[in-house]
Design a protein around this motif. Structure first.
Motif, PDB file in Angstrom:
ATOM      1  N   THR A   1      56.077  67.489  41.222  1.00  0.00           N
ATOM      2  CA  THR A   1      57.042  67.121  42.254  1.00  0.00           C
ATOM      3  C   THR A   1      56.584  67.584  43.635  1.00  0.00           C
ATOM      4  OG1 THR A   1      58.289  69.156  41.901  1.00  0.00           O
ATOM      5  CG2 THR A   1      58.934  67.236  40.608  1.00  0.00           C
ATOM      6  N   TYR A   2      56.954  66.818  44.633  1.00  0.00           N
ATOM      7  CA  TYR A   2      56.688  67.140  46.040  1.00  0.00           C
ATOM      8  C   TYR A   2      55.212  67.423  46.309  1.00  0.00           C
ATOM      9  CZ  TYR A   2      61.756  67.683  46.272  1.00  0.00           C
ATOM     10  OH  TYR A   2      63.120  67.486  46.194  1.00  0.00           O
ATOM     11  N   GLN A   3      54.340  66.663  45.676  1.00  0.00           N
ATOM     12  CA  GLN A   3      52.920  66.834  45.956  1.00  0.00           C
ATOM     13  C   GLN A   3      52.578  66.224  47.312  1.00  0.00           C
ATOM     14  OE1 GLN A   3      50.242  65.501  42.920  1.00  0.00           O
ATOM     15  NE2 GLN A   3      51.279  66.605  41.260  1.00  0.00           N
TER      16      GLN A   3
ATOM     17  N   ALA B   1      44.051  62.208  46.921  1.00  0.00           N
ATOM     18  CA  ALA B   1      43.321  61.030  46.458  1.00  0.00           C
ATOM     19  C   ALA B   1      44.083  60.311  45.358  1.00  0.00           C
ATOM     20  CB  ALA B   1      41.932  61.443  45.966  1.00  0.00           C
ATOM     21  N   GLU B   2      44.793  61.063  44.528  1.00  0.00           N
ATOM     22  CA  GLU B   2      45.552  60.462  43.426  1.00  0.00           C
ATOM     23  C   GLU B   2      46.873  59.883  43.904  1.00  0.00           C
ATOM     24  OE1 GLU B   2      47.272  61.609  38.971  1.00  0.00           O
ATOM     25  OE2 GLU B   2      46.352  63.141  40.254  1.00  0.00           O
ATOM     26  N   HIS B   3      47.522  60.587  44.812  1.00  0.00           N
ATOM     27  CA  HIS B   3      48.798  60.132  45.371  1.00  0.00           C
ATOM     28  C   HIS B   3      48.659  60.092  46.898  1.00  0.00           C
ATOM     29  CE1 HIS B   3      50.696  60.659  41.430  1.00  0.00           C
ATOM     30  NE2 HIS B   3      50.152  61.865  41.374  1.00  0.00           N
ATOM     31  N   LEU B   4      48.371  58.913  47.418  1.00  0.00           N
ATOM     32  CA  LEU B   4      48.032  58.792  48.840  1.00  0.00           C
ATOM     33  C   LEU B   4      49.174  59.227  49.754  1.00  0.00           C
ATOM     34  CD1 LEU B   4      46.089  55.399  48.882  1.00  0.00           C
ATOM     35  CD2 LEU B   4      45.174  57.729  48.846  1.00  0.00           C
ATOM     36  N   LEU B   5      50.401  59.001  49.346  1.00  0.00           N
ATOM     37  CA  LEU B   5      51.548  59.392  50.169  1.00  0.00           C
ATOM     38  C   LEU B   5      52.335  60.537  49.538  1.00  0.00           C
ATOM     39  CD1 LEU B   5      52.921  55.911  51.341  1.00  0.00           C
ATOM     40  CD2 LEU B   5      51.336  57.449  52.515  1.00  0.00           C
ATOM     41  N   GLY B   6      51.796  61.121  48.488  1.00  0.00           N
ATOM     42  CA  GLY B   6      52.481  62.217  47.832  1.00  0.00           C
ATOM     43  C   GLY B   6      53.442  61.740  46.764  1.00  0.00           C
ATOM     44  N   THR B   7      54.288  62.642  46.279  1.00  0.00           N
ATOM     45  CA  THR B   7      55.254  62.325  45.228  1.00  0.00           C
ATOM     46  C   THR B   7      56.652  62.741  45.674  1.00  0.00           C
ATOM     47  OG1 THR B   7      54.914  64.465  44.130  1.00  0.00           O
ATOM     48  CG2 THR B   7      53.519  62.631  43.414  1.00  0.00           C
ATOM     49  N   ASP B   8      57.667  62.248  44.951  1.00  0.00           N
ATOM     50  CA  ASP B   8      59.047  62.572  45.302  1.00  0.00           C
ATOM     51  C   ASP B   8      59.551  63.738  44.455  1.00  0.00           C
ATOM     52  OD1 ASP B   8      59.437  61.517  42.791  1.00  0.00           O
ATOM     53  OD2 ASP B   8      60.594  59.780  43.455  1.00  0.00           O
ATOM     54  N   ASN B   9      60.865  63.927  44.444  1.00  0.00           N
ATOM     55  CA  ASN B   9      61.442  65.068  43.733  1.00  0.00           C
ATOM     56  C   ASN B   9      61.362  64.947  42.220  1.00  0.00           C
ATOM     57  OD1 ASN B   9      63.216  62.880  43.891  1.00  0.00           O
ATOM     58  ND2 ASN B   9      65.008  64.178  43.623  1.00  0.00           N
TER      59      ASN B   9
ATOM     60  N   GLY C   1      62.574  70.455  53.076  1.00  0.00           N
ATOM     61  CA  GLY C   1      61.398  70.330  53.938  1.00  0.00           C
ATOM     62  C   GLY C   1      60.415  69.275  53.498  1.00  0.00           C
ATOM     63  N   PHE C   2      60.872  68.280  52.715  1.00  0.00           N
ATOM     64  CA  PHE C   2      59.998  67.196  52.269  1.00  0.00           C
ATOM     65  C   PHE C   2      60.623  65.861  52.682  1.00  0.00           C
ATOM     66  CE2 PHE C   2      59.241  70.706  49.340  1.00  0.00           C
ATOM     67  CZ  PHE C   2      57.858  70.796  49.352  1.00  0.00           C
ATOM     68  N   PRO C   3      60.409  65.453  53.931  1.00  0.00           N
ATOM     69  CA  PRO C   3      61.057  64.233  54.439  1.00  0.00           C
ATOM     70  C   PRO C   3      60.320  62.938  54.117  1.00  0.00           C
ATOM     71  CG  PRO C   3      59.782  65.230  56.181  1.00  0.00           C
ATOM     72  CD  PRO C   3      59.596  66.119  54.961  1.00  0.00           C
ATOM     73  N   GLN C   4      59.206  63.021  53.375  1.00  0.00           N
ATOM     74  CA  GLN C   4      58.331  61.858  53.220  1.00  0.00           C
ATOM     75  C   GLN C   4      59.066  60.637  52.648  1.00  0.00           C
ATOM     76  OE1 GLN C   4      57.629  64.927  52.420  1.00  0.00           O
ATOM     77  NE2 GLN C   4      55.476  65.471  52.772  1.00  0.00           N
TER      78      GLN C   4
END
Length: 305
Positions: free
Chosen positions: A76-78, A82-90, A270-273
């Protein structure tokens, strides 16, 4: 009357255009250049953005790097990688994949709204313009009643009476949008009704239905398309608001409006992505449709001036 008679064509300024080197009208020599000249640079860029989003939505199963519903509680919240270009969610789901898949529902809902609105609005406008009198008065009173209900409120009432979902919300919004479109198209259709080519068709024995479909409808198509383009952006905002309230698309389906809502808890941490990316895509899409609609014909064509 001859069996080969046809409904007279409406005379247009471009009908006497000079022929180009290939024998065709100069106005049709390069439709892309003519479109760019009509909408300008801003309109062309907007059209390109819309086309790109549509292609992304259609190709989502092939271009999304991950399953948008795959949960990974250990990831969560990565941040971007390279694996997750925009990161991950909760829930550890890949944000890029959810944004790509979310384009489908986020564009499908407004498409349903503008399609149903265009069909209903055009039918009511043509009927009012052609028959006039009591029919016109009845349709006008019906539109006045619908004007009393804000489209978003009407959608919430329908969802409360039936069930949550994208289709229910879209159909309810379409009913709420119809008065705006029908009223503008009615005035345009009334103007066309008075032109000589309509009287000529009646003299030749063509039915009102044939004249409306074959002649009046093609001549008001630019207003229909312009209104649909502008209404698309408005419908996207209202559907996103409905999903934000939890009344539209339901989890875990990927949808931009739902992602903005689901990302509220992440904002506190603190994770607004998630909310940021989905919100930016909504703003970009709405702006593109609004600019293109304005360039095609202006607010007046959309009935929201």
């Amino acid at each position: 009357m001859s069996d080969t008679a046809t409904v007279p064509e409406r005379a247009t300024p471009g009908s006497t255009a000079k022929a180009d080197r290939n024998g065709g009208p100069t106005g049709r020599r390069n439709p892309i250049r003519r479109f760019v000249r009509q909408v300008g640079v801003a309109g062309t860029v907007s059209a390109a953005v819309i086309a790109l989003l549509a292609v992304i939505a259609l190709l989502a199963p092939w271009i999304a790097p991950h399953d948008p519903l795959q949960v990974d509680l250990a990831g969560t919240y990565q941040p971007s990688s390279a694996e997750h270009l925009l990161g991950t969610d909760n829930s550890g789901r890949d944000l890029l994949s959810r944004l790509i898949w979310g384009a489908r529902t986020s564009l499908l809902g407004p498409l349903i709204v503008v399609t149903v609105t265009a069909v209903l609005g055009t039918a009511l406008a043509l009927a009012a313009a052609w028959f006039g009198g009591r029919v016109d008065n009845l349709i006008s009173r019906l539109l006045d009643v619908l004007f009393a209900f804000p489209s978003l409120l009407l959608a919430v009432i329908v969802i409360a009476m039936y069930d949550r979902g994208l289709l229910q919300a879209s159909l309810a919004l379409a009913v709420g949008f119809t008065p705006y479109t029908a009223r503008v198209l009615r005035s345009v259709s009334l103007r066309e009704r008075m032109l000589p080519y309509v009287a000529s068709g009646e003299i030749q024995g063509f039915s009102g239905f044939v004249i409306c479909i074959r002649q009046i409808l093609p001549n008001i198509t630019p207003q229909i398309l312009t209104g649909a383009t502008i209404n698309f952006g408005t419908a996207m905002i209202e559907l996103a608001a409905i999903s934000f309230l939890g009344l539209g698309v339901q989890p875990p389906t990927a949808d931009w409006g739902l992602m903005v809502s689901s990302g509220q808890a992440s904002l506190v941490k603190g994770f607004p992505q998630q909310s940021l990316y989905a919100g930016l895509l909504i703003v970009l899409t709405v702006a593109a449709f609004s600019v293109l609609g304005e360039r095609l014909g202006g607010r007046k064509a959309g009935g929201r001036a």
